[in-house]
Design a protein around this motif. Structure first.
Motif, PDB file in Angstrom:
ATOM      1  N   MET A 120       4.634   0.669  10.241  1.00 49.91           N
ATOM      2  CA  MET A 120       3.426   1.049   9.521  1.00 49.91           C
ATOM      3  C   MET A 120       3.481   2.492   9.029  1.00 49.91           C
ATOM      4  N   SER A 121       4.230   3.350   9.723  1.00 50.80           N
ATOM      5  CA  SER A 121       4.296   4.764   9.347  1.00 50.80           C
ATOM      6  C   SER A 121       5.035   4.992   8.035  1.00 50.80           C
ATOM      7  N   THR A 122       5.753   3.987   7.551  1.00 51.07           N
ATOM      8  CA  THR A 122       6.439   4.126   6.257  1.00 51.07           C
ATOM      9  C   THR A 122       5.448   4.148   5.097  1.00 51.07           C
ATOM     10  N   SER A 123       4.180   3.827   5.360  1.00 49.29           N
ATOM     11  CA  SER A 123       3.183   3.799   4.288  1.00 49.29           C
ATOM     12  C   SER A 123       2.971   5.170   3.657  1.00 49.29           C
ATOM     13  N   GLY A 124       3.136   6.241   4.446  1.00 45.57           N
ATOM     14  CA  GLY A 124       2.912   7.586   3.917  1.00 45.57           C
ATOM     15  C   GLY A 124       3.876   7.949   2.807  1.00 45.57           C
ATOM     16  N   VAL A 125       5.165   7.840   3.097  1.00 48.14           N
ATOM     17  CA  VAL A 125       6.193   8.176   2.102  1.00 48.14           C
ATOM     18  C   VAL A 125       6.131   7.234   0.915  1.00 48.14           C
ATOM     19  N   LEU A 126       6.004   5.937   1.170  1.00 45.68           N
ATOM     20  CA  LEU A 126       5.955   4.968   0.083  1.00 45.68           C
ATOM     21  C   LEU A 126       4.693   5.152  -0.761  1.00 45.68           C
ATOM     22  N   GLY A 127       3.544   5.338  -0.096  1.00 44.35           N
ATOM     23  CA  GLY A 127       2.289   5.508  -0.818  1.00 44.35           C
ATOM     24  C   GLY A 127       2.277   6.758  -1.669  1.00 44.35           C
ATOM     25  N   LYS A 128       2.862   7.840  -1.179  1.00 48.09           N
ATOM     26  CA  LYS A 128       2.916   9.097  -1.917  1.00 48.09           C
ATOM     27  C   LYS A 128       3.847   9.012  -3.117  1.00 48.09           C
ATOM     28  N   SER A 129       4.951   8.287  -2.989  1.00 47.73           N
ATOM     29  CA  SER A 129       5.974   8.264  -4.034  1.00 47.73           C
ATOM     30  C   SER A 129       5.724   7.224  -5.127  1.00 47.73           C
ATOM     31  N   ILE A 130       4.845   6.238  -4.858  1.00 54.16           N
ATOM     32  CA  ILE A 130       4.536   5.239  -5.885  1.00 54.16           C
ATOM     33  C   ILE A 130       3.545   5.840  -6.882  1.00 54.16           C
TER      34      ILE A 130
ATOM     35  N   ILE B 278      -5.414  -6.665 -13.900  1.00 59.29           N
ATOM     36  CA  ILE B 278      -5.241  -7.296 -15.217  1.00 59.29           C
ATOM     37  C   ILE B 278      -5.582  -6.350 -16.368  1.00 59.29           C
ATOM     38  N   THR B 279      -6.250  -5.223 -16.057  1.00 59.51           N
ATOM     39  CA  THR B 279      -6.604  -4.273 -17.115  1.00 59.51           C
ATOM     40  C   THR B 279      -5.685  -3.057 -17.145  1.00 59.51           C
ATOM     41  N   TYR B 280      -4.725  -2.993 -16.212  1.00 57.87           N
ATOM     42  CA  TYR B 280      -3.856  -1.814 -16.132  1.00 57.87           C
ATOM     43  C   TYR B 280      -2.664  -1.952 -17.071  1.00 57.87           C
ATOM     44  N   ASN B 281      -2.283  -0.832 -17.703  1.00 63.46           N
ATOM     45  CA  ASN B 281      -1.143  -0.804 -18.615  1.00 63.46           C
ATOM     46  C   ASN B 281       0.121  -0.439 -17.836  1.00 63.46           C
ATOM     47  N   TYR B 282       0.971  -1.425 -17.617  1.00 64.08           N
ATOM     48  CA  TYR B 282       2.177  -1.220 -16.792  1.00 64.08           C
ATOM     49  C   TYR B 282       3.305  -0.635 -17.631  1.00 64.08           C
ATOM     50  N   VAL B 283       3.281   0.687 -17.816  1.00 61.72           N
ATOM     51  CA  VAL B 283       4.324   1.360 -18.596  1.00 61.72           C
ATOM     52  C   VAL B 283       5.494   1.730 -17.697  1.00 61.72           C
ATOM     53  N   ASP B 284       5.191   2.341 -16.553  1.00 60.03           N
ATOM     54  CA  ASP B 284       6.234   2.766 -15.610  1.00 60.03           C
ATOM     55  C   ASP B 284       6.619   1.600 -14.723  1.00 60.03           C
ATOM     56  N   THR B 285       7.888   1.214 -14.779  1.00 63.07           N
ATOM     57  CA  THR B 285       8.366   0.063 -13.991  1.00 63.07           C
ATOM     58  C   THR B 285       9.305   0.481 -12.855  1.00 63.07           C
ATOM     59  N   SER B 286       9.286   1.785 -12.503  1.00 58.09           N
ATOM     60  CA  SER B 286      10.217   2.287 -11.477  1.00 58.09           C
ATOM     61  C   SER B 286       9.680   2.122 -10.058  1.00 58.09           C
ATOM     62  N   ASN B 287       8.502   1.562  -9.929  1.00 62.33           N
ATOM     63  CA  ASN B 287       7.851   1.517  -8.619  1.00 62.33           C
ATOM     64  C   ASN B 287       8.018   0.198  -7.875  1.00 62.33           C
ATOM     65  N   TRP B 288       8.642  -0.789  -8.498  1.00 68.78           N
ATOM     66  CA  TRP B 288       8.590  -2.143  -7.940  1.00 68.78           C
ATOM     67  C   TRP B 288       9.344  -2.295  -6.621  1.00 68.78           C
ATOM     68  N   ILE B 289      10.488  -1.625  -6.483  1.00 67.49           N
ATOM     69  CA  ILE B 289      11.238  -1.716  -5.223  1.00 67.49           C
ATOM     70  C   ILE B 289      10.433  -1.099  -4.087  1.00 67.49           C
TER      71      ILE B 289
END
Length: 285
Positions: free
Chosen positions: A19-29, A197-208
């Motif tokens: 669960m502690s991985t949420s900090g780094v992942l949440g900040k970097s997305i 459904i209303t968000y414009n998905y321009v940046d696709t680098s976050n999926w991993i």
């Protein structure tokens, strides 16, 4: 100490690390928190749903009361995650995670209102120790800067999280932890669907990163944590879970180069001491 007790403590600590991985992942997305949480829950629901199908679990909800509890706890889980990720975006991993971890003392104060548990002076003392630790980990309060806003969002997230855990405990004895998580995730997906459904998905680098958040942090970490409610009180699990900021800060140093200050290390030491004391006490029970 019995082998089963050791296994219970080990499982709970593994859950906290995941669960502690949420900090780094949440900040970097880079997505807004609502979008990140929607995809996180969608992916995690798919993973846990496959697991439930493989295990052939009965997904039937047994009563209207259980349905209401699952709906409410799912809503609180979504509120907890969205406000927590806002705390991370407004400040940093240390402030976001540590302000969230006011939830053990909030849980300790709320739990006697829901269960036949007396408010323990011992648990209050441990909760106070955690708050003191967080005080040293938090920068000077200024209500005009983002760090302060991050702290406030983290505390609001803590309140949502404490309530969600308490309500969830009522369901654990009737349902497998994976089933509880699945229904809660479905509730969050439905609530946040209009934002996605209303968000414009321009940046696709976050999926991993989002996929990692769904699998490691949510599907594995949170399911193990929910399962621990069978073996510990909510207050005990919450206080032991206070190791999470320590793990999160270490991950922040490694992946985001966020170096903690001396006061951060002092506050972290207080939290570690509290978790160690509670771990010993819980095994004696």
């Amino acid at each position: 100490m019995k082998k089963q007790q050791l296994k219970n403590i080990f499982d709970l600590n593994i859950a906290v690390i995941l669960m502690s991985t949420s900090g780094v992942l949440g900040k970097s997305i880079l997505f807004p928190p609502e979008i990140t949480i929607w995809w996180r829950c969608l992916f995690a629901a798919f993973i846990i749903g496959l697991f439930c199908w493989y295990k052939k679990y009965n997904l039937k909800i047994k009563s209207k009361k259980d349905a209401v509890s699952l709906l409410l706890s799912g809503f609180l889980l979504g509120g907890h995650w969205v406000t927590y990720f806002y705390a991370l975006h407004l400040s940093n991993v240390a402030i976001g995670m540590l302000s969230l971890f006011t939830y053990p003392i909030i849980t300790t104060l709320l739990e006697p209102l829901f269960f036949k548990i007396k408010l323990s002076k011992y648990q209050l003392l441990l909760g106070v120790m955690i708050v003191i630790g967080i005080y040293f980990l938090t920068p000077e309060m200024n209500f005009e800067n983002n760090n302060t806003k991050g702290v406030l969002m983290g505390i609001l997230s803590a309140f949502f999280y404490a309530l969600r855990n308490i309500i969830t405990k009522k369901n654990v004895h009737h349902y497998n932890a994976s089933i509880v998580m699945l229904y809660q995730l479905i509730v969050v997906v439905l609530i946040l669907w209009p934002f996605s459904i209303t968000y414009n998905y321009v940046d696709t680098s976050n999926w991993i990163k989002i996929a990692s958040l769904a699998l490691i942090t949510t599907a594995l970490g949170h399911t193990l944590f929910v399962n621990s409610f069978k073996n510990f009180t909510i207050s005990t699990a919450s206080i032991m879970g206070s190791m999470s900021p320590i793990y999160g800060i270490i991950l922040g140093v490694i992946f985001l180069s966020e170096i903690p200050s001396t006061t951060t290390l002092f506050g972290g030491a207080l939290i570690l001491a509290t978790v160690f004391i509670e771990s010993i006490k819980s095994t004696k029970k």
